[in-house]
Structure formats: C-alpha cells, structure tokens
Design a protein around this motif. Sequence first.
Motif, PDB file in Angstrom:
ATOM      1  N   TYR A 203       3.135   7.884   2.860  1.00 17.11           N
ATOM      2  CA  TYR A 203       2.367   6.960   3.689  1.00 17.11           C
ATOM      3  C   TYR A 203       1.758   5.849   2.841  1.00 17.11           C
ATOM      4  O   TYR A 203       1.838   4.664   3.183  1.00 17.11           O
ATOM      5  CB  TYR A 203       1.272   7.732   4.428  1.00 17.11           C
ATOM      6  CG  TYR A 203       0.256   6.843   5.109  1.00 17.11           C
ATOM      7  CD1 TYR A 203       0.560   6.183   6.292  1.00 17.11           C
ATOM      8  CD2 TYR A 203      -1.019   6.656   4.564  1.00 17.11           C
ATOM      9  CE1 TYR A 203      -0.370   5.371   6.923  1.00 17.11           C
ATOM     10  CE2 TYR A 203      -1.959   5.856   5.180  1.00 17.11           C
ATOM     11  CZ  TYR A 203      -1.630   5.216   6.359  1.00 17.11           C
ATOM     12  OH  TYR A 203      -2.550   4.408   6.971  1.00 17.11           O
ATOM     13  N   SER A 245       3.807   5.998  15.665  1.00 15.72           N
ATOM     14  CA  SER A 245       5.252   5.883  15.540  1.00 15.72           C
ATOM     15  C   SER A 245       5.633   4.506  14.992  1.00 15.72           C
ATOM     16  O   SER A 245       6.510   4.391  14.124  1.00 15.72           O
ATOM     17  CB  SER A 245       5.909   6.101  16.913  1.00 15.72           C
ATOM     18  OG  SER A 245       7.301   5.863  16.851  1.00 15.72           O
ATOM     19  N   LEU A 248       4.492   4.390  11.181  1.00 15.06           N
ATOM     20  CA  LEU A 248       5.290   5.228  10.284  1.00 15.06           C
ATOM     21  C   LEU A 248       6.784   4.948  10.358  1.00 15.06           C
ATOM     22  O   LEU A 248       7.558   5.453   9.541  1.00 15.06           O
ATOM     23  CB  LEU A 248       5.054   6.705  10.611  1.00 15.06           C
ATOM     24  CG  LEU A 248       3.617   7.202  10.468  1.00 15.06           C
ATOM     25  CD1 LEU A 248       3.491   8.628  10.984  1.00 15.06           C
ATOM     26  CD2 LEU A 248       3.155   7.110   9.023  1.00 15.06           C
ATOM     27  N   GLU A 249       7.179   4.162  11.371  1.00 16.55           N
ATOM     28  CA  GLU A 249       8.594   3.863  11.606  1.00 16.55           C
ATOM     29  C   GLU A 249       9.387   5.156  11.787  1.00 16.55           C
ATOM     30  O   GLU A 249      10.449   5.346  11.206  1.00 16.55           O
ATOM     31  CB  GLU A 249       9.159   3.009  10.460  1.00 16.55           C
ATOM     32  CG  GLU A 249       8.462   1.674  10.325  1.00 16.55           C
ATOM     33  CD  GLU A 249       8.934   0.880   9.118  1.00 16.55           C
ATOM     34  OE1 GLU A 249       9.546   1.486   8.214  1.00 16.55           O
ATOM     35  OE2 GLU A 249       8.703  -0.338   9.077  1.00 16.55           O
ATOM     36  N   GLN A 250       8.807   6.064  12.601  1.00 13.81           N
ATOM     37  CA  GLN A 250       9.430   7.335  12.933  1.00 13.81           C
ATOM     38  C   GLN A 250       9.369   7.550  14.439  1.00 13.81           C
ATOM     39  O   GLN A 250       8.440   7.075  15.095  1.00 13.81           O
ATOM     40  CB  GLN A 250       8.676   8.511  12.284  1.00 13.81           C
ATOM     41  CG  GLN A 250       8.871   8.673  10.800  1.00 13.81           C
ATOM     42  CD  GLN A 250       8.118   9.900  10.281  1.00 13.81           C
ATOM     43  OE1 GLN A 250       7.274   9.796   9.399  1.00 13.81           O
ATOM     44  NE2 GLN A 250       8.417  11.055  10.849  1.00 13.81           N
ATOM     45  N   THR A 252       8.483   9.630  17.699  1.00 17.83           N
ATOM     46  CA  THR A 252       7.473  10.641  17.984  1.00 17.83           C
ATOM     47  C   THR A 252       8.156  12.007  18.055  1.00 17.83           C
ATOM     48  O   THR A 252       9.364  12.104  18.262  1.00 17.83           O
ATOM     49  CB  THR A 252       6.768  10.372  19.320  1.00 17.83           C
ATOM     50  OG1 THR A 252       7.702  10.543  20.391  1.00 17.83           O
ATOM     51  CG2 THR A 252       6.184   8.961  19.379  1.00 17.83           C
ATOM     52  N   SER A 256      11.944  12.990  19.501  1.00 16.84           N
ATOM     53  CA  SER A 256      12.967  13.580  18.637  1.00 16.84           C
ATOM     54  C   SER A 256      13.322  15.015  19.014  1.00 16.84           C
ATOM     55  O   SER A 256      14.476  15.425  18.857  1.00 16.84           O
ATOM     56  CB  SER A 256      12.512  13.531  17.178  1.00 16.84           C
ATOM     57  OG  SER A 256      11.309  14.250  17.007  1.00 16.84           O
ATOM     58  N   SER A 267       1.679  15.106  17.550  1.00 16.02           N
ATOM     59  CA  SER A 267       1.774  15.540  16.158  1.00 16.02           C
ATOM     60  C   SER A 267       0.384  15.725  15.573  1.00 16.02           C
ATOM     61  O   SER A 267      -0.556  14.995  15.913  1.00 16.02           O
ATOM     62  CB  SER A 267       2.540  14.513  15.327  1.00 16.02           C
ATOM     63  OG  SER A 267       3.901  14.505  15.682  1.00 16.02           O
ATOM     64  N   TRP A 271       3.554  14.330   9.950  1.00 18.16           N
ATOM     65  CA  TRP A 271       4.550  14.310  11.013  1.00 18.16           C
ATOM     66  C   TRP A 271       5.808  15.070  10.582  1.00 18.16           C
ATOM     67  O   TRP A 271       6.252  14.962   9.445  1.00 18.16           O
ATOM     68  CB  TRP A 271       4.927  12.874  11.361  1.00 18.16           C
ATOM     69  CG  TRP A 271       3.975  12.236  12.341  1.00 18.16           C
ATOM     70  CD1 TRP A 271       2.624  12.445  12.408  1.00 18.16           C
ATOM     71  CD2 TRP A 271       4.294  11.303  13.367  1.00 18.16           C
ATOM     72  NE1 TRP A 271       2.092  11.697  13.413  1.00 18.16           N
ATOM     73  CE2 TRP A 271       3.083  10.982  14.023  1.00 18.16           C
ATOM     74  CE3 TRP A 271       5.470  10.700  13.798  1.00 18.16           C
ATOM     75  CZ2 TRP A 271       3.024  10.084  15.087  1.00 18.16           C
ATOM     76  CZ3 TRP A 271       5.411   9.806  14.846  1.00 18.16           C
ATOM     77  CH2 TRP A 271       4.205   9.506  15.487  1.00 18.16           C
ATOM     78  N   GLY A 272       6.366  15.828  11.524  1.00 22.20           N
ATOM     79  CA  GLY A 272       7.637  16.490  11.279  1.00 22.20           C
ATOM     80  C   GLY A 272       7.539  17.963  10.968  1.00 22.20           C
ATOM     81  O   GLY A 272       8.566  18.611  10.761  1.00 22.20           O
TER      82      GLY A 272
END
Length: 304
Positions: A203, A245, A248-250, A252, A256, A267, A271-272
């Motif tokens: 991050y 989202s 972080l350019e991910q 949610t 996903s 989250s 994340w993940g």
Amino acid sequence: MKKETYYSNGKLLLTGEYLVLNGTRSLAVPTKFGQDLEITPALGKKIIWKSYDADGSIWFEAEILFDAIIEKTTFTEDKVKNTLVEILHHAYLLNPEFIENAEGYSIDTILTFPRFWGLGTSSTLINNLGQWLNINAFELLKNSFGGSGYDIACAQTNQSIIYHLEDEKPVFETVDFNPEFKEHIYFVYLNKKQSSKSAINNYLNKQFSLDKVKSKIDKITEFVSETNDINDFMAALDKHEILLSDVLEQLTVKESLFPDFKGTVKSLGAWGGDFVMVVSKENPLFYFSSKGYETILKYEEMIL
C-alpha cells in the motif's frame, strides 16, 4: 518471582483499512479472542519460549540467549525467531532491566483463536510484552513491527473505538457500537492468511492523492458507528468497498468471490484474506458453506 500472566484482545478493523495509516478515522472492534502471555523465572541467561495455538499444539518454540536479544542476532531461515528477537531487542532498548537483572525466563504464549485467523497474533504479543515490561506498546510496535497501532488500541480496550493517527501518534475514543441489527452481521474466514506487513508495504508503495477519499471514509466511519438502520449500514459499507477498490486498484471481495450474494460483503484489514464482514437479512450460512467457507462466526461470537 512467581509466574506472571497477561492477556490482550484480538482485533478487527471494520472501516478505514490501509487509510488508517494516513490518519483516516477508522472503526475498530476488540474480539472475544486474544492471547495470554505467561512468564516464569528460569536460569541460563536465556528465554525458553513456547507458542501455543488455540488447539493446544505448539506452533513455535525456541531458546534465545540474552546476548542474542541484546545484539539482535539474525538466525538463518527462521523468520519467526528473527521477528521475535527483533521485538525483544526493541523491548530491551525500552527497558534493559528485564535482561540485565534476570537469570532467565520460561515464556509461553497461548492463543485463544487459530493463529491463521489474522486477529492479532503479533499485536497481542506486543501489547502483552508492554504490560509485562511496563513499556509503551505503541512505541514497541512502531520500532519493531510497524503499522498504525489500531490493533494495540484494541488489545488494551474492551470497547469499540474510533482510531486515527495525529502527527503519527495514536488517538482513539471508545464508542457504543452495538447495532440493533447485529444478529444480521457475520464474520467469514476466507481460508487465506494475509501478511499485514507485506500488505502495508504494498500500500505504501502506491502514491495517492488521498484527501478526498479520506474525508469520505471519515464520514462513513462516523455514520456506521452510529446508525441503527440496516439498509443504511449496508449501503455505507458498499460505498466504502468501492472507494477502497479504486484506491487499491483491486476488485472488491464481493466482485471477485461472491458476485451473486444478496447482501453486503466487506473486507477487513488486508484485502484478499483473513475475515470478511457479511451483513445479510437472510441467514447466509448455507451460501458460504456451499462455497467451501466453513468458518462463519456470528457477531455475538466474535465481538467483545
């Protein structure tokens, strides 16, 4: 000296993940799970260390000479031992007497949650060491492991808090977060342990203009800590997920993993992995268990 015992609460960060590092106001809750630290006098100018998982199994053990703590010795291919030595080294710098005036220790740590859950194996240890050695746990965290410190605040507080950093120093107040709809809140473990340290580093390597996002998250934090309307609560958390989202350019976690779920999936922390918070008007247990997610805790089972 007789055996001494200390305890610290685990934690969950409900809003402001990652952005808490930049001073965003974040809602954090202590959990009913935590970790004990037991210290018994021993001999040999060393620490005999054992770490127990929630099922009673030993997941880490080592003998660490006092000299290794003083010199911050690195041990080849033993990351856990190296991390522990680093923490103990910084504890020594803050209070040398626990090494200089002792013959040795036998130390046990006992988790009341499975260590892969991500509820604060490191933060509960650091706070317990702070209690034992009468040193500032926030300072010990900053010097050794890094992070915002919200987890230390949860470790030593038995109520929900709104936490932020001000001039890189922890500021937090307790709040009465006790939503009327809490029977509709669940916590689902994603079967994947995330490294807080690596997530934080990833991050921090991203360069953002965060002022607008921070102010929006601040407002969401205040709102969700107070509202007793489940629809408004879910909408605010959904908005929070979209904002993060973009940062972080991910995708949610709902996009996903659970795009067909009728409810909110939020989250928590890195994340993940680890836990997500689920808010659903209908019982979601069958939905998640049918997808292989068997660890599902109700609000009252998780939150202190």
